[in-house]
Motif scaffolding. Sequence first.
Motif, PDB file in Angstrom:
ATOM      1  N   SER A   1       0.826  -1.203   0.000  1.00  0.00           N
ATOM      2  CA  SER A   1       0.000   0.000   0.000  1.00  0.00           C
ATOM      3  C   SER A   1       0.864   1.259   0.000  1.00  0.00           C
ATOM      4  CB  SER A   1      -0.929  -0.006   1.208  1.00  0.00           C
ATOM      5  OG  SER A   1      -0.166  -0.058   2.374  1.00  0.00           O
ATOM      6  N   PHE A   2       2.094   1.164   0.493  1.00  0.00           N
ATOM      7  CA  PHE A   2       2.973   2.329   0.450  1.00  0.00           C
ATOM      8  C   PHE A   2       3.490   2.590  -0.960  1.00  0.00           C
ATOM      9  CE2 PHE A   2       4.563   2.435   5.135  1.00  0.00           C
ATOM     10  CZ  PHE A   2       3.321   2.897   5.502  1.00  0.00           C
ATOM     11  N   PHE A   3       3.903   1.537  -1.642  1.00  0.00           N
ATOM     12  CA  PHE A   3       4.681   1.755  -2.862  1.00  0.00           C
ATOM     13  C   PHE A   3       3.941   1.448  -4.149  1.00  0.00           C
ATOM     14  CE2 PHE A   3       7.745   1.145   0.529  1.00  0.00           C
ATOM     15  CZ  PHE A   3       8.423   2.346   0.432  1.00  0.00           C
ATOM     16  N   GLY A   4       2.641   1.182  -4.040  1.00  0.00           N
ATOM     17  CA  GLY A   4       1.882   1.052  -5.273  1.00  0.00           C
ATOM     18  C   GLY A   4       1.443  -0.373  -5.529  1.00  0.00           C
TER      19      GLY A   4
ATOM     20  N   GLY B   1      -3.865  -6.022  -3.570  1.00  0.00           N
ATOM     21  CA  GLY B   1      -2.980  -6.666  -4.536  1.00  0.00           C
ATOM     22  C   GLY B   1      -3.121  -6.030  -5.902  1.00  0.00           C
ATOM     23  N   ILE B   2      -3.012  -6.867  -6.924  1.00  0.00           N
ATOM     24  CA  ILE B   2      -3.165  -6.392  -8.299  1.00  0.00           C
ATOM     25  C   ILE B   2      -4.604  -5.890  -8.466  1.00  0.00           C
ATOM     26  CG2 ILE B   2      -2.893  -7.051 -10.709  1.00  0.00           C
ATOM     27  CD1 ILE B   2      -0.381  -7.526  -9.086  1.00  0.00           C
ATOM     28  N   PRO B   3      -4.797  -4.656  -8.915  1.00  0.00           N
ATOM     29  CA  PRO B   3      -6.167  -4.113  -8.983  1.00  0.00           C
ATOM     30  C   PRO B   3      -6.969  -4.650 -10.167  1.00  0.00           C
ATOM     31  CG  PRO B   3      -4.569  -2.479  -9.721  1.00  0.00           C
ATOM     32  CD  PRO B   3      -3.785  -3.670  -9.293  1.00  0.00           C
ATOM     33  N   LEU B   4      -8.274  -4.549 -10.056  1.00  0.00           N
ATOM     34  CA  LEU B   4      -9.164  -4.841 -11.181  1.00  0.00           C
ATOM     35  C   LEU B   4      -8.858  -3.851 -12.303  1.00  0.00           C
ATOM     36  CD1 LEU B   4     -12.586  -5.411  -9.396  1.00  0.00           C
ATOM     37  CD2 LEU B   4     -11.373  -7.103 -10.766  1.00  0.00           C
ATOM     38  N   PRO B   5      -9.086  -4.127 -13.545  1.00  0.00           N
ATOM     39  CA  PRO B   5      -9.709  -5.338 -14.071  1.00  0.00           C
ATOM     40  C   PRO B   5      -8.711  -6.452 -14.385  1.00  0.00           C
ATOM     41  CG  PRO B   5      -9.437  -3.747 -15.818  1.00  0.00           C
ATOM     42  CD  PRO B   5      -8.866  -3.132 -14.581  1.00  0.00           C
ATOM     43  N   THR B   6      -7.434  -6.282 -14.101  1.00  0.00           N
ATOM     44  CA  THR B   6      -6.485  -7.346 -14.393  1.00  0.00           C
ATOM     45  C   THR B   6      -6.947  -8.647 -13.747  1.00  0.00           C
ATOM     46  OG1 THR B   6      -4.790  -5.666 -14.258  1.00  0.00           O
ATOM     47  CG2 THR B   6      -4.039  -7.935 -14.318  1.00  0.00           C
ATOM     48  N   ALA B   7      -6.832  -9.745 -14.492  1.00  0.00           N
ATOM     49  CA  ALA B   7      -7.262 -11.029 -13.956  1.00  0.00           C
ATOM     50  C   ALA B   7      -6.212 -11.538 -12.986  1.00  0.00           C
ATOM     51  CB  ALA B   7      -7.462 -12.028 -15.094  1.00  0.00           C
ATOM     52  N   GLU B   8      -6.625 -11.739 -11.737  1.00  0.00           N
ATOM     53  CA  GLU B   8      -5.727 -12.296 -10.722  1.00  0.00           C
ATOM     54  C   GLU B   8      -6.620 -13.027  -9.740  1.00  0.00           C
ATOM     55  OE1 GLU B   8      -3.400 -12.544  -7.130  1.00  0.00           O
ATOM     56  OE2 GLU B   8      -5.080 -11.186  -7.328  1.00  0.00           O
ATOM     57  N   TRP B   9      -6.179 -14.194  -9.260  1.00  0.00           N
ATOM     58  CA  TRP B   9      -7.072 -15.014  -8.440  1.00  0.00           C
ATOM     59  C   TRP B   9      -7.518 -14.264  -7.195  1.00  0.00           C
ATOM     60  CZ3 TRP B   9      -2.946 -19.269  -9.153  1.00  0.00           C
ATOM     61  CH2 TRP B   9      -3.092 -19.826 -10.434  1.00  0.00           C
TER      62      TRP B   9
ATOM     63  N   ILE C   1       8.393   6.664   0.560  1.00  0.00           N
ATOM     64  CA  ILE C   1       7.265   6.644  -0.373  1.00  0.00           C
ATOM     65  C   ILE C   1       7.416   7.766  -1.383  1.00  0.00           C
ATOM     66  CG2 ILE C   1       4.768   6.876  -0.568  1.00  0.00           C
ATOM     67  CD1 ILE C   1       4.555   5.851   2.233  1.00  0.00           C
ATOM     68  N   PRO C   2       7.343   7.421  -2.664  1.00  0.00           N
ATOM     69  CA  PRO C   2       7.461   8.471  -3.668  1.00  0.00           C
ATOM     70  C   PRO C   2       6.246   9.395  -3.636  1.00  0.00           C
ATOM     71  CG  PRO C   2       6.912   6.382  -4.684  1.00  0.00           C
ATOM     72  CD  PRO C   2       7.167   6.098  -3.240  1.00  0.00           C
ATOM     73  N   GLY C   3       6.471  10.677  -3.855  1.00  0.00           N
ATOM     74  CA  GLY C   3       5.370  11.631  -3.888  1.00  0.00           C
ATOM     75  C   GLY C   3       4.990  12.101  -2.491  1.00  0.00           C
ATOM     76  N   ASP C   4       4.121  13.079  -2.444  1.00  0.00           N
ATOM     77  CA  ASP C   4       3.689  13.639  -1.175  1.00  0.00           C
ATOM     78  C   ASP C   4       2.510  12.828  -0.657  1.00  0.00           C
ATOM     79  OD1 ASP C   4       2.452  15.164   0.817  1.00  0.00           O
ATOM     80  OD2 ASP C   4       3.433  16.967   0.060  1.00  0.00           O
ATOM     81  N   PRO C   5       2.629  12.233   0.532  1.00  0.00           N
ATOM     82  CA  PRO C   5       1.524  11.407   1.038  1.00  0.00           C
ATOM     83  C   PRO C   5       0.233  12.184   1.203  1.00  0.00           C
ATOM     84  CG  PRO C   5       3.223  11.739   2.724  1.00  0.00           C
ATOM     85  CD  PRO C   5       3.786  12.210   1.422  1.00  0.00           C
ATOM     86  N   LEU C   6       0.326  13.480   1.530  1.00  0.00           N
ATOM     87  CA  LEU C   6      -0.901  14.261   1.717  1.00  0.00           C
ATOM     88  C   LEU C   6      -1.615  14.480   0.397  1.00  0.00           C
ATOM     89  CD1 LEU C   6       0.032  16.941   4.350  1.00  0.00           C
ATOM     90  CD2 LEU C   6      -1.559  15.056   4.562  1.00  0.00           C
ATOM     91  N   VAL C   7      -0.838  14.739  -0.650  1.00  0.00           N
ATOM     92  CA  VAL C   7      -1.445  14.952  -1.962  1.00  0.00           C
ATOM     93  C   VAL C   7      -2.111  13.671  -2.443  1.00  0.00           C
ATOM     94  CG1 VAL C   7      -0.988  15.470  -4.378  1.00  0.00           C
ATOM     95  CG2 VAL C   7       0.156  16.788  -2.595  1.00  0.00           C
TER      96      VAL C   7
ATOM     97  N   VAL D   1      -5.651   1.560   3.945  1.00  0.00           N
ATOM     98  CA  VAL D   1      -5.039   1.332   2.637  1.00  0.00           C
ATOM     99  C   VAL D   1      -5.932   1.912   1.539  1.00  0.00           C
ATOM    100  CG1 VAL D   1      -4.421  -0.419   0.954  1.00  0.00           C
ATOM    101  CG2 VAL D   1      -3.740  -0.694   3.325  1.00  0.00           C
ATOM    102  N   ARG D   2      -7.252   1.647   1.661  1.00  0.00           N
ATOM    103  CA  ARG D   2      -8.181   2.142   0.645  1.00  0.00           C
ATOM    104  C   ARG D   2      -8.099   3.659   0.546  1.00  0.00           C
ATOM    105  NH1 ARG D   2     -12.077  -2.196   1.540  1.00  0.00           N
ATOM    106  NH2 ARG D   2     -11.082  -3.832   0.331  1.00  0.00           N
ATOM    107  N   ALA D   3      -7.923   4.338   1.696  1.00  0.00           N
ATOM    108  CA  ALA D   3      -7.867   5.797   1.704  1.00  0.00           C
ATOM    109  C   ALA D   3      -6.442   6.297   1.500  1.00  0.00           C
ATOM    110  CB  ALA D   3      -8.431   6.318   3.016  1.00  0.00           C
ATOM    111  N   SER D   4      -5.511   5.381   1.220  1.00  0.00           N
ATOM    112  CA  SER D   4      -4.064   5.636   1.166  1.00  0.00           C
ATOM    113  C   SER D   4      -3.625   6.596   2.279  1.00  0.00           C
ATOM    114  CB  SER D   4      -3.604   6.097  -0.213  1.00  0.00           C
ATOM    115  OG  SER D   4      -4.291   7.221  -0.635  1.00  0.00           O
ATOM    116  N   ASP D   5      -3.989   6.194   3.488  1.00  0.00           N
ATOM    117  CA  ASP D   5      -3.726   6.974   4.683  1.00  0.00           C
ATOM    118  C   ASP D   5      -2.418   6.462   5.303  1.00  0.00           C
ATOM    119  OD1 ASP D   5      -3.792   8.284   7.045  1.00  0.00           O
ATOM    120  OD2 ASP D   5      -5.852   7.743   7.540  1.00  0.00           O
ATOM    121  N   VAL D   6      -1.285   6.982   4.814  1.00  0.00           N
ATOM    122  CA  VAL D   6      -0.005   6.376   5.192  1.00  0.00           C
ATOM    123  C   VAL D   6       0.316   6.575   6.663  1.00  0.00           C
ATOM    124  CG1 VAL D   6       1.086   6.374   2.945  1.00  0.00           C
ATOM    125  CG2 VAL D   6       1.182   8.414   4.337  1.00  0.00           C
TER     126      VAL D   6
END
Lengths: 294, 380
Positions: free
Chosen positions: A152-155, A240-248, B70-76, B335-340
């Motif tokens: 979640s930190f790095f994408g 994990g890998i986001p939709l719509p990519t197919a991943e179990w 973390i790349p980029g500004d977490p607040l942005v 995580v959903r809100a990318s609230d680091v």
Amino acid sequence: MVMPTLKSTSETDVDRSAGRSAGAVAGLRRHAALIPFGILLLFAVIGPIVAPQPATEVVGTPSTAPSGDHWFGTDSNGFDVFSRTLTAFRLDILIAIAVTLLATVVGMAIGAIAGMYGSRGGLLGVIAGTLGRTIDLVQALPVMIGGLVIVSFFGRNEVVVSIALALVLMPFQGRLMRTEVLRTRNDGYVTAARMSGESEIRILFRHVIPNSCAPVLENASAIFGMAIIFCAGLGFLGVGIPLPTAEWGNMLADGAADAAVGRWWPALFPVLALAYSVWAASKVTTFISRRRRT
Amino acid sequence: MTVDIRVDTGIADPTLVTGTADGGTGTKGFGAQSVLSRLSEWAWVGRAAGRAIVNFLIFVVAAFFLVQLIPGDPLVSSSGGRLSGEALGKAREVYGLNGSLASQFWSYLTSLFSFDLGESIATGRPVAEDMATRIPATLELIGTGLFFACLVALPMSYFVVTKPTNRFSKVLRSYASSAGAIPEYVVGILFLFVFFATLAWVPAPSGRLDPILMPPAEVTGFPILDAFIAGDAEAANSYISHLILPVAVMVVSHTAILVKSLILALDTEIDNPATRFRIASGAPRRIVIASVYRRALPSAVAMLGMIFGLLLGGAVVLESLFGLGGLGQYAVDAVRASDVFALRSFLVVIAGLCLIVYFLTEVATGLLDSRRRDSRNQEV
């Protein structure tokens, strides 16, 4: 530890020549345990090609039960479950292989250094001690949570997922390697090599690592299974890998809501694929360990 | 059995320091001596605690620098690009993001040690408050799961070890060897389909309490316990019925590893000379079995720390599957809100929880088996 490795290499030579002379049947039977994994790799190669419908496009009415048009039905987005399950083989297995390779190589390197020089003084000892401590610290964190936070930190893409999972699974290999190195580093041949004036690096690469890597390599197939499970687990949590990519994993995340209202098909087929992959990997584990012990 | 002799130079031994101070007190020397030796017997607990604290501090530092990477500004990124210009500057001030790395680090440390975990970017609520209500809920789930898993694992391991040729025990053995390969999300989805969607035995997987009921007054923070304290049978009933399925999933997917480690420990002890001695001297079967379990106990307890970590990871999955609203679901929401910043606090809290549990298992193992103590200064 020298003797078993020597014996097993000579045995594979015998196997090879026997296979040539006595025909492929005997060889096939001996390697039967590897067939499921071979099929798995085949799926990874041809899966996306043979999928009858595009995996990332809406191809039917959402949530229809399995039928002639859609063998495994469609999920709540209208994606074809059969095509998605097949397509996902390539991505999931690629991630698992990358994680296994990375975790094994890094774990072996760190484990070897930590085991070999952890009790020494000087800069090398400090580095080795720090590496050893890193292994313990990373392992103190639950795998799922470590993976979740890093991803979640790095994408959310396959590279980050692979690196994150490799990082959190690396301690398993590193600890194993360290234990083995601690055992082999005082063996007679290492002392003999040191007495004959071989350099430390040569001792490490020529004598210690080859004689202590067998259990780590055996465990690699277990890491493969764990990588599959945790990769899908991250997908299930929605990190994990986001939709719509197919991943179990992301298929399961969708399927969970469907299962709660009685639609079993969107979740069942990715689970079967997942179970098959883990089972195939465990077959390889038993094959290698049996090989090593005979 | 290997005795772990680790030289930990980083941690000063408190008993040695008091020793030099009390050493010269003449007639009281004998009493002080015995107190001293009594104390130094417990030095291993201090060493374990010191190691846990050092590890926790490393985690605290690592969490800070992980967020810096973390790349980029977490607040942005967490505001979806809506914050900019002056508003962004103001927000940066609030979250302590202005100034040099050192000053940021300092404000992070000082706020952490005054139990202020900052505020969530997404909800604006203080993270520490959210954690305080969610940690007991998660611990309740894990504790119940672990309790029932142990309850199932003990007879299973007994059966496997005492009747190794039985067909059923072979089935159990292969179940145990599948440890770690049964993910909670798969069992969870299966159970949801069978017990909720098909059989309708359990309430809907959303929350811990029926929406029509009022939560009982908070005393301990553990929902079921609070309901009992308040004497609210209806709420307790609802809590328990919502927890049955997640706990069942936990038991099914994690009993395997418990059974596996128990079998491993029991198998090495059952052929031990100590067992043969008891059989040879005609001890009844009950005593022989009890002694095998007693000797296997330390290595089984030593596994509990690792199993707690697994359960904690599993709790994240179960909470988001059943909507239980504990620590794990908090993380997934963050995580959903990318609230680091909430995630960073979550990481620190989880590390703290795990290290506390590891410390406790280390102490428990040391109490059960003195050979497993970290025995730097013990003279044999």
